[in-house]
Design an enzyme around this catalytic site. Structure first.
Site, PDB file in Angstrom:
ATOM      1  N   LYS A  44      39.632 177.819  60.003  1.00  0.00           N
ATOM      2  CA  LYS A  44      40.976 178.418  59.866  1.00  0.00           C
ATOM      3  C   LYS A  44      41.963 177.418  59.267  1.00  0.00           C
ATOM      4  O   LYS A  44      43.131 177.715  59.054  1.00  0.00           O
ATOM      5  CB  LYS A  44      41.507 178.872  61.241  1.00  0.00           C
ATOM      6  CG  LYS A  44      40.804 180.038  61.848  1.00  0.00           C
ATOM      7  CD  LYS A  44      41.629 180.717  62.962  1.00  0.00           C
ATOM      8  CE  LYS A  44      41.864 179.898  64.168  1.00  0.00           C
ATOM      9  NZ  LYS A  44      42.451 180.628  65.298  1.00  0.00           N
ATOM     10  N   LYS A  46      42.963 174.806  60.904  1.00  0.00           N
ATOM     11  CA  LYS A  46      43.804 174.343  62.023  1.00  0.00           C
ATOM     12  C   LYS A  46      43.065 173.230  62.760  1.00  0.00           C
ATOM     13  O   LYS A  46      41.859 173.276  62.929  1.00  0.00           O
ATOM     14  CB  LYS A  46      44.076 175.488  63.012  1.00  0.00           C
ATOM     15  CG  LYS A  46      45.081 176.504  62.544  1.00  0.00           C
ATOM     16  CD  LYS A  46      45.381 177.540  63.652  1.00  0.00           C
ATOM     17  CE  LYS A  46      46.697 177.299  64.313  1.00  0.00           C
ATOM     18  NZ  LYS A  46      47.150 178.441  65.149  1.00  0.00           N
TER      19      LYS A  46
HETATM   20  N1  C2G Z   1      52.177 183.829  69.531  1.00  0.00           N
HETATM   21  C1  C2G Z   1      53.375 184.452  69.884  1.00  0.00           C
HETATM   22  N2  C2G Z   1      54.532 183.753  69.812  1.00  0.00           N
HETATM   23  C2  C2G Z   1      54.534 182.442  69.402  1.00  0.00           C
HETATM   24  C3  C2G Z   1      53.324 181.806  69.066  1.00  0.00           C
HETATM   25  C4  C2G Z   1      52.136 182.532  69.139  1.00  0.00           C
HETATM   26  O1  C2G Z   1      53.390 185.636  70.256  1.00  0.00           O
HETATM   27  N3  C2G Z   1      55.723 181.781  69.344  1.00  0.00           N
HETATM   28  C5  C2G Z   1      50.940 184.610  69.604  1.00  0.00           C
HETATM   29  C6  C2G Z   1      50.268 184.769  68.242  1.00  0.00           C
HETATM   30  O2  C2G Z   1      50.860 185.827  67.507  1.00  0.00           O
HETATM   31  C7  C2G Z   1      48.831 185.071  68.652  1.00  0.00           C
HETATM   32  C8  C2G Z   1      48.660 184.268  69.960  1.00  0.00           C
HETATM   33  O3  C2G Z   1      50.001 183.954  70.418  1.00  0.00           O
HETATM   34  O4  C2G Z   1      48.680 186.462  68.938  1.00  0.00           O
HETATM   35  C9  C2G Z   1      47.897 182.990  69.758  1.00  0.00           C
HETATM   36  O5  C2G Z   1      48.549 182.241  68.744  1.00  0.00           O
HETATM   37  P1  C2G Z   1      47.693 181.092  67.987  1.00  0.00           P
HETATM   38  O6  C2G Z   1      47.037 180.229  69.003  1.00  0.00           O
HETATM   39  O7  C2G Z   1      48.571 180.481  66.941  1.00  0.00           O
HETATM   40  O8  C2G Z   1      46.567 181.983  67.315  1.00  0.00           O
HETATM   41  P2  C2G Z   1      46.056 181.897  65.779  1.00  0.00           P
HETATM   42  O9  C2G Z   1      45.795 180.484  65.427  1.00  0.00           O
HETATM   43  O10 C2G Z   1      46.995 182.701  64.992  1.00  0.00           O
HETATM   44  O11 C2G Z   1      44.603 182.574  65.873  1.00  0.00           O
HETATM   45  O12 C2G Z   1      41.246 185.781  64.967  1.00  0.00           O
HETATM   46  C10 C2G Z   1      42.628 185.592  65.218  1.00  0.00           C
HETATM   47  C11 C2G Z   1      42.968 184.115  65.268  1.00  0.00           C
HETATM   48  O13 C2G Z   1      42.094 183.438  66.154  1.00  0.00           O
HETATM   49  C12 C2G Z   1      44.416 183.926  65.724  1.00  0.00           C
END
Ligand code: C2G
Length: 133
Positions: A44, A46
């Site tokens: 990803k 990340k």
């Molecule tokens: N999130 C949120 N508000 C934030 C940060 C994150 O609502 N301020 C939500 C994101 O929208 C997501 C969840 O928390 O639904 C997890 O965020 P991340 O760990 O950043 O997930 P991501 O790296 O986007 O991975 O297959 C899907 C991916 O694995 C998503």
């Protein structure tokens, strides 16, 4: 029993993550969180500060979370939904529309993100403080 699933890295667990998990759990009776492995995060583009095993351990301590399973690739969501008898798939709305293909298998809900907080912001802000010394 209504089962909910959500996916993410959940690095440096913060209020935005907790609010997402709380709202997701409120949609059903059981919440499965599928956490990106370190290897998948590399795909990803990340790099989590906290390794997968610790992110799993921390999430398992969150009262809204019932089960934590690994997210290893982009292609496992349909089988995850089918194999775990999931009724509702939930993601933050930064992903709006990206997983609508799952509507053939379950309800798909995108929830508003929590503004002003992110793992990236935390790392950046801490990095700035360290550099300022
Ligand atoms: N999130 C949120 N508000 C934030 C940060 C994150 O609502 N301020 C939500 C994101 O929208 C997501 C969840 O928390 O639904 C997890 O965020 P991340 O760990 O950043 O997930 P991501 O790296 O986007 O991975 O297959 C899907 C991916 O694995 C998503």
């Amino acid at each position: 029993m209504k089962k909910v699933i959500t996916y993410g890295t959940f690095d440096l667990l913060h209020k935005g993550h907790i609010r997402l998990l709380k709202r997701a759990k409120a949609l059903g009776d059981h919440l499965t969180v599928c956490v990106s492995t370190d290897e998948f995060n590399a795909l990803k583009g990340k790099k989590a500060y906290t390794p997968y095993a610790d992110r799993k351990y921390i999430l398992e301590a969150v009262k809204y979370v019932d089960e934590v399973i690994p997210e290893k690739n982009w292609d496992q969501k349909i089988s995850d939904v089918v194999d775990n008898d999931i009724d509702i798939f939930v993601m933050g709305d930064d992903w709006k529309g990206k997983f609508d293909f799952l509507k053939d298998y379950c309800e798909v809900i995108y929830l508003p993100r929590t503004e002003g907080i992110s793992s990236t912001k935390i790392k950046h802000d801490l990095g700035m403080q360290v550099n300022a010394k």
